[in-house]
Scaffold this active site. Structure first.
Site, PDB file in Angstrom:
ATOM      1  N   SER A  80      29.299  33.178  48.275  1.00 40.34           N
ATOM      2  CA  SER A  80      28.202  32.560  49.025  1.00 40.34           C
ATOM      3  C   SER A  80      26.964  33.438  48.889  1.00 40.34           C
ATOM      4  O   SER A  80      27.032  34.650  49.100  1.00 40.34           O
ATOM      5  CB  SER A  80      28.577  32.415  50.500  1.00 40.34           C
ATOM      6  OG  SER A  80      29.734  31.632  50.656  1.00 40.34           O
TER       7      SER A  80
ATOM      8  N   GLN B 213      24.020  25.437  51.691  1.00 36.23           N
ATOM      9  CA  GLN B 213      24.434  26.715  51.129  1.00 36.23           C
ATOM     10  C   GLN B 213      24.189  26.711  49.626  1.00 36.23           C
ATOM     11  O   GLN B 213      24.424  25.713  48.944  1.00 36.23           O
ATOM     12  CB  GLN B 213      25.926  26.949  51.378  1.00 36.23           C
ATOM     13  CG  GLN B 213      26.457  28.278  50.856  1.00 36.23           C
ATOM     14  CD  GLN B 213      27.958  28.393  51.019  1.00 36.23           C
ATOM     15  OE1 GLN B 213      28.722  27.935  50.187  1.00 36.23           O
ATOM     16  NE2 GLN B 213      28.391  28.978  52.134  1.00 36.23           N
TER      17      GLN B 213
ATOM     18  N   ASP C 131      31.484  27.897  56.723  1.00 33.94           N
ATOM     19  CA  ASP C 131      31.459  28.584  55.432  1.00 33.94           C
ATOM     20  C   ASP C 131      32.747  28.373  54.649  1.00 33.94           C
ATOM     21  O   ASP C 131      32.904  28.921  53.566  1.00 33.94           O
ATOM     22  CB  ASP C 131      31.221  30.087  55.660  1.00 33.94           C
ATOM     23  CG  ASP C 131      30.961  30.853  54.377  1.00 33.94           C
ATOM     24  OD1 ASP C 131      30.301  30.297  53.481  1.00 33.94           O
ATOM     25  OD2 ASP C 131      31.425  32.004  54.263  1.00 33.94           O
TER      26      ASP C 131
END
Length: 302
Positions: free
Chosen positions: A244, A294, A220
């Site tokens: 995110s 993502q 991430d």
């Protein structure tokens, strides 16, 4: 982004690589409260909102606690719903949706103050052999020839916010070296692609479950940069709002997260305040061991 390393560090109390890795392992280990109910520790010294990778890594470790030893995680899909509070631990509730001969599926809800901050589904498979192919690893400079993030940031210190400089230049549990030009002070427009090397700062031990959790944690850290690259902005750009929205990881093969891994990312699309990003993670010898995707909020506010 929140502080991943803990308390402020002076030269006299700089933690060793082994200490940093041990802190990361402790952060991702979850405590069993009851059957399928776990508690993840807070990040010591963390401030602001919880780093999304921490919630993903702890959620994966919670789900793994309910799985037979012969099945290993091969994919996870997470949605971020609310920012987590660094001052509180996180409660994880695991639902055993399916247990089959080859596969098992778990649903995990991360909770703070009685409200979900993340929903995640994870799938586990008993290892087997099968048809095999992979993309080749893209060319990239050797990580040992590249400057550290701290060295890059210090070159541009006069154009960066001092809190950011302090954050990047303190030792953190994940070491990152950028294979492409990297500056957040005045980013240039370019192709929506980024390459970087990463690894845990020190040895993680030999538990493959922890190595999967650490890779998921680190995955991430870099994806969002690809979708901002074509627009010449970064998350330090004035009026830029980023977060995110969801995150997916597919774990293809065994690896060690305390050895260099190449993270090659790209962004096929952005629009409507969102950017879509993809990533491929390779070992140093060229094995493709994980893929990621993502969607992120990249909103330039009026």
């Amino acid at each position: 982004m929140s502080d991943q390393s803990g308390d402020n560090q002076s030269a006299s109390d700089m933690p060793s690589s082994e200490d940093l890795a041990a802190r990361l392992v402790r952060l991702l280990q979850v405590e069993t409260l009851d059957t399928d109910l776990y508690r993840g520790p807070r990040n010591p010294g963390g401030q602001g909102r919880v780093f999304g990778g921490q919630v993903i890594g702890q959620a994966l470790m919670a789900a793994t606690g309910s799985i037979e030893d012969d099945k290993v995680a091969h994919s996870l899909h997470a949605y971020f719903m609310r920012p987590g509070d660094e001052q509180l631990p996180i409660i994880y509730r695991v639902e055993r949706d399916h247990d089959g001969g080859s596969f098992a599926t778990r649903r995990i809800i991360a909770i703070q103050n009685g409200k979900p901050i993340l929903n995640m589904a994870a799938s586990f498979q008993r290892p087997e052999t099968g048809l095999s192919h992979q993309f080749d690893m893209p060319e990239a400079p050797d990580p040992d020839t590249l400057p550290t993030e701290s060295e890059v940031v210090l070159r541009h210190r006069d154009r960066l916010p001092e809190p950011f400089v302090e954050f990047i230049t303190r030792r953190r549990p994940i070491e990152v070296r950028h294979a492409d030009e990297w500056t957040l002070a005045s980013p240039r427009k370019g192709e929506p692609r980024r390459r970087l090397w990463f690894r845990a700062a020190g040895p993680l031990g030999d538990d493959p479950k922890m190595h999967r959790a650490v890779l998921s944690y680190a995955s991430d850290m870099a994806l969002m940069g690809a979708c901002m690259q074509p627009h010449g902005v970064s998350w330090l750009t004035d009026r830029m709002q980023t977060a995110s929205l969801d995150h997916a990881v597919w774990l293809h093969d065994d690896f060690r997260a305390d050895e260099w891994l190449l993270y090659a990312t790209d962004s096929p699309w952005s629009g409507g305040g969102r950017g879509f990003n993809r990533g491929q993670i390779f070992t140093r010898d060229g094995r493709l061991v994980a893929s990621t995707a993502q969607e992120a909020l990249i909103r330039l506010k009026d």
